[in-house]
Design a protein around this motif. Structure first.
Motif, PDB file in Angstrom:
ATOM      1  N   HIS A 103      14.912   2.762  -5.247  1.00 58.68           N
ATOM      2  CA  HIS A 103      14.129   2.375  -4.378  1.00 58.68           C
ATOM      3  C   HIS A 103      14.391   3.188  -2.838  1.00 58.68           C
ATOM      4  N   VAL A 104      13.441   2.903  -1.765  1.00 58.63           N
ATOM      5  CA  VAL A 104      13.815   3.629  -0.507  1.00 58.63           C
ATOM      6  C   VAL A 104      13.601   2.679   0.561  1.00 58.63           C
ATOM      7  N   LYS A 105      14.374   2.631   1.486  1.00 57.34           N
ATOM      8  CA  LYS A 105      14.332   1.667   2.698  1.00 57.34           C
ATOM      9  C   LYS A 105      14.663   2.441   3.865  1.00 57.34           C
ATOM     10  N   ARG A 116       5.234  -1.240  12.143  1.00 56.58           N
ATOM     11  CA  ARG A 116       3.961  -1.442  13.314  1.00 56.58           C
ATOM     12  C   ARG A 116       2.773  -0.325  13.172  1.00 56.58           C
ATOM     13  N   ASP A 117       3.131   1.032  12.690  1.00 54.80           N
ATOM     14  CA  ASP A 117       2.514   2.229  12.880  1.00 54.80           C
ATOM     15  C   ASP A 117       1.814   2.354  11.548  1.00 54.80           C
ATOM     16  N   ARG A 118       0.368   2.233  11.386  1.00 62.81           N
ATOM     17  CA  ARG A 118       0.134   2.490  10.066  1.00 62.81           C
ATOM     18  C   ARG A 118       0.209   3.844   9.715  1.00 62.81           C
ATOM     19  N   ARG A 119      -0.049   4.943  10.447  1.00 67.43           N
ATOM     20  CA  ARG A 119      -0.214   6.459  10.172  1.00 67.43           C
ATOM     21  C   ARG A 119       1.481   6.802   9.732  1.00 67.43           C
ATOM     22  N   LEU A 120       2.343   6.135  10.476  1.00 70.25           N
ATOM     23  CA  LEU A 120       3.921   6.612  10.210  1.00 70.25           C
ATOM     24  C   LEU A 120       4.111   5.871   8.670  1.00 70.25           C
ATOM     25  N   ALA A 121       3.615   4.723   8.450  1.00 67.83           N
ATOM     26  CA  ALA A 121       3.949   4.036   7.294  1.00 67.83           C
ATOM     27  C   ALA A 121       3.428   4.921   6.119  1.00 67.83           C
ATOM     28  N   GLU A 122       2.107   4.943   6.357  1.00 67.63           N
ATOM     29  CA  GLU A 122       1.552   6.080   5.245  1.00 67.63           C
ATOM     30  C   GLU A 122       1.978   7.304   5.119  1.00 67.63           C
ATOM     31  N   ALA A 123       2.686   7.887   6.024  1.00 66.12           N
ATOM     32  CA  ALA A 123       3.423   9.319   5.781  1.00 66.12           C
ATOM     33  C   ALA A 123       4.444   9.032   5.006  1.00 66.12           C
ATOM     34  N   ILE A 124       5.351   8.088   5.322  1.00 67.24           N
ATOM     35  CA  ILE A 124       6.531   7.435   4.472  1.00 67.24           C
ATOM     36  C   ILE A 124       6.238   7.298   3.012  1.00 67.24           C
ATOM     37  N   VAL A 125       5.271   6.374   2.895  1.00 63.52           N
ATOM     38  CA  VAL A 125       4.903   6.084   1.498  1.00 63.52           C
ATOM     39  C   VAL A 125       4.279   7.613   0.983  1.00 63.52           C
ATOM     40  N   ASP A 126       3.710   8.315   1.465  1.00 67.05           N
ATOM     41  CA  ASP A 126       3.299   9.701   0.839  1.00 67.05           C
ATOM     42  C   ASP A 126       4.417  10.583   0.406  1.00 67.05           C
ATOM     43  N   LEU A 140       9.772  -4.212   6.063  1.00 63.56           N
ATOM     44  CA  LEU A 140       9.496  -5.486   6.706  1.00 63.56           C
ATOM     45  C   LEU A 140       8.706  -6.418   6.443  1.00 63.56           C
ATOM     46  N   ALA A 141       8.837  -7.795   5.888  1.00 58.84           N
ATOM     47  CA  ALA A 141       7.854  -8.766   5.208  1.00 58.84           C
ATOM     48  C   ALA A 141       6.865  -8.658   5.930  1.00 58.84           C
ATOM     49  N   GLY A 142       5.418  -8.542   5.500  1.00 60.39           N
ATOM     50  CA  GLY A 142       4.077  -8.593   6.159  1.00 60.39           C
ATOM     51  C   GLY A 142       3.925  -7.210   6.979  1.00 60.39           C
ATOM     52  N   GLY A 143       4.743  -6.322   7.001  1.00 64.57           N
ATOM     53  CA  GLY A 143       4.507  -5.152   8.198  1.00 64.57           C
ATOM     54  C   GLY A 143       3.704  -4.148   7.386  1.00 64.57           C
ATOM     55  N   GLU A 144       3.414  -2.917   8.226  1.00 58.27           N
ATOM     56  CA  GLU A 144       2.633  -1.842   7.913  1.00 58.27           C
ATOM     57  C   GLU A 144       3.246  -1.171   6.613  1.00 58.27           C
ATOM     58  N   ALA A 149       2.327   0.874   1.034  1.00 56.64           N
ATOM     59  CA  ALA A 149       2.696   0.967  -0.095  1.00 56.64           C
ATOM     60  C   ALA A 149       1.897   0.363  -1.189  1.00 56.64           C
ATOM     61  N   GLN A 150       1.151  -0.890  -0.735  1.00 59.17           N
ATOM     62  CA  GLN A 150       0.227  -1.800  -1.718  1.00 59.17           C
ATOM     63  C   GLN A 150      -0.766  -0.703  -1.968  1.00 59.17           C
ATOM     64  N   ARG A 151      -1.460  -0.261  -0.724  1.00 61.52           N
ATOM     65  CA  ARG A 151      -2.833   0.469  -0.904  1.00 61.52           C
ATOM     66  C   ARG A 151      -2.434   1.690  -1.634  1.00 61.52           C
ATOM     67  N   ALA A 152      -1.500   2.323  -1.437  1.00 63.99           N
ATOM     68  CA  ALA A 152      -0.994   3.709  -2.321  1.00 63.99           C
ATOM     69  C   ALA A 152      -0.814   3.344  -3.742  1.00 63.99           C
ATOM     70  N   GLY A 153      -0.766   1.986  -4.316  1.00 61.30           N
ATOM     71  CA  GLY A 153      -0.512   1.777  -5.655  1.00 61.30           C
ATOM     72  C   GLY A 153       1.051   1.699  -5.888  1.00 61.30           C
ATOM     73  N   MET A 154       1.987   1.645  -4.858  1.00 60.88           N
ATOM     74  CA  MET A 154       3.420   1.869  -4.988  1.00 60.88           C
ATOM     75  C   MET A 154       4.001   0.486  -5.117  1.00 60.88           C
ATOM     76  N   ARG A 155       5.086   0.292  -5.689  1.00 63.22           N
ATOM     77  CA  ARG A 155       5.845  -1.151  -5.741  1.00 63.22           C
ATOM     78  C   ARG A 155       6.491  -1.282  -4.529  1.00 63.22           C
ATOM     79  N   SER A 156       6.286  -2.443  -3.970  1.00 54.22           N
ATOM     80  CA  SER A 156       6.846  -2.712  -2.606  1.00 54.22           C
ATOM     81  C   SER A 156       7.551  -3.960  -2.676  1.00 54.22           C
ATOM     82  N   VAL A 157       8.586  -4.257  -1.921  1.00 55.13           N
ATOM     83  CA  VAL A 157       9.436  -5.366  -1.839  1.00 55.13           C
ATOM     84  C   VAL A 157       9.691  -5.796  -0.199  1.00 55.13           C
TER      85      VAL A 157
END
Length: 254
Positions: A103-105, A116-126, A140-144, A149-157
């Protein structure tokens, strides 16, 4: 039996990694940008393998001076490279030691900004997906970051923090504000059990905040971290709560 993942941040050059690892089920290993070194990465990976603990990368902003806790304005392309570099490095160390990354945290400010930042979150997931699409992403539970990760089909915790104050919107109280950190072990124990059993937490203004709880962070850099981890495990045992890595995370074995 109810179960929960207990994770700790390791290889930061502080705390007692060897004593803490037998008490947790997931390890987030610093990749050298906010703390640690290649020697500490290797040692933490070996200890995780020996203790059957899931190995995770803990990438951060390139900010050793501030332990990765200062806000950084960064373009998505640069965030992609920053994260891919660190995750790839730890994946290589894990493979060489006979284990595998699970995993990655993100760490510190990178973690909080990505919540909080969708674009940053998407860059990390990519970036994570580019290194290994099978890795799970802790956020963070419920965070961007979880949403990306869910939008990208990645597993999330979904991760929660028993020793941090929460705002009514489910975000963490900034460390420089009153109520950000809880220093009473008894209160932290009560909150931890409530998070697992009731799936939520009381915010600093008294509101009940529902949360998905997939993993709980145990900060390993405090002077009494190991003693508290033992108390936490004892409380889990008494409540019939098993400690194990999330089902979506493969645990490395020797």
């Amino acid at each position: 039996m109810m179960s929960i993942d207990l994770n700790a941040d390791l290889a930061e050059g502080i705390g007692d990694d060897a004593a803490l690892l037998p008490l947790v089920s997931s390890a987030n290993i610093a990749c050298g940008f906010h703390a640690g070194s290649h020697q500490l990465m290797r040692r933490a990976v070996e200890l995780a393998i020996d203790n059957h603990v899931a190995i995770g990368a803990h990438p951060s902003f390139d900010d050793r001076a501030n332990f990765g806790r200062s806000t950084v304005e960064i373009a998505p392309a640069d965030a992609f490279s920053l994260v891919a570099y660190q995750v790839g490095a730890l994946a290589g160390v894990a493979t060489a030691a006979g284990g595998r990354l699970a995993h990655v945290k993100p760490h510190g400010a990178l973690y909080n900004q990505a919540a909080r930042d969708r674009r940053l979150a998407e860059a990390i997931v990519d970036a994570v997906r580019g290194v290994d699409a099978s890795l799970a992403i802790f956020g963070l539970a419920g965070g961007e970051l979880i949403a990306a990760a869910q939008r990208a089909g990645m597993r999330s915790v979904d991760e929660v923090f028993a020793d941090r104050g929460y705002c009514a919107d489910g975000t963490l109280v900034p460390r420089n504000q009153p109520g950000a950190l809880l220093d009473s072990e008894e209160e932290v124990l009560r909150r931890t059990l409530a998070m697992i059993e009731r799936r939520g937490v009381q915010s600093i203004d008294g509101a009940w905040v529902p949360l998905q709880v997939g993993t709980i962070c145990l900060h390993g850099d405090g002077a009494h971290a190991v003693a508290f981890a033992r108390r936490l495990r004892a409380a889990f045992d008494a409540a019939g709560i098993a400690v194990r890595a999330p089902e979506s995370v493969a645990v490395a074995t020797p």
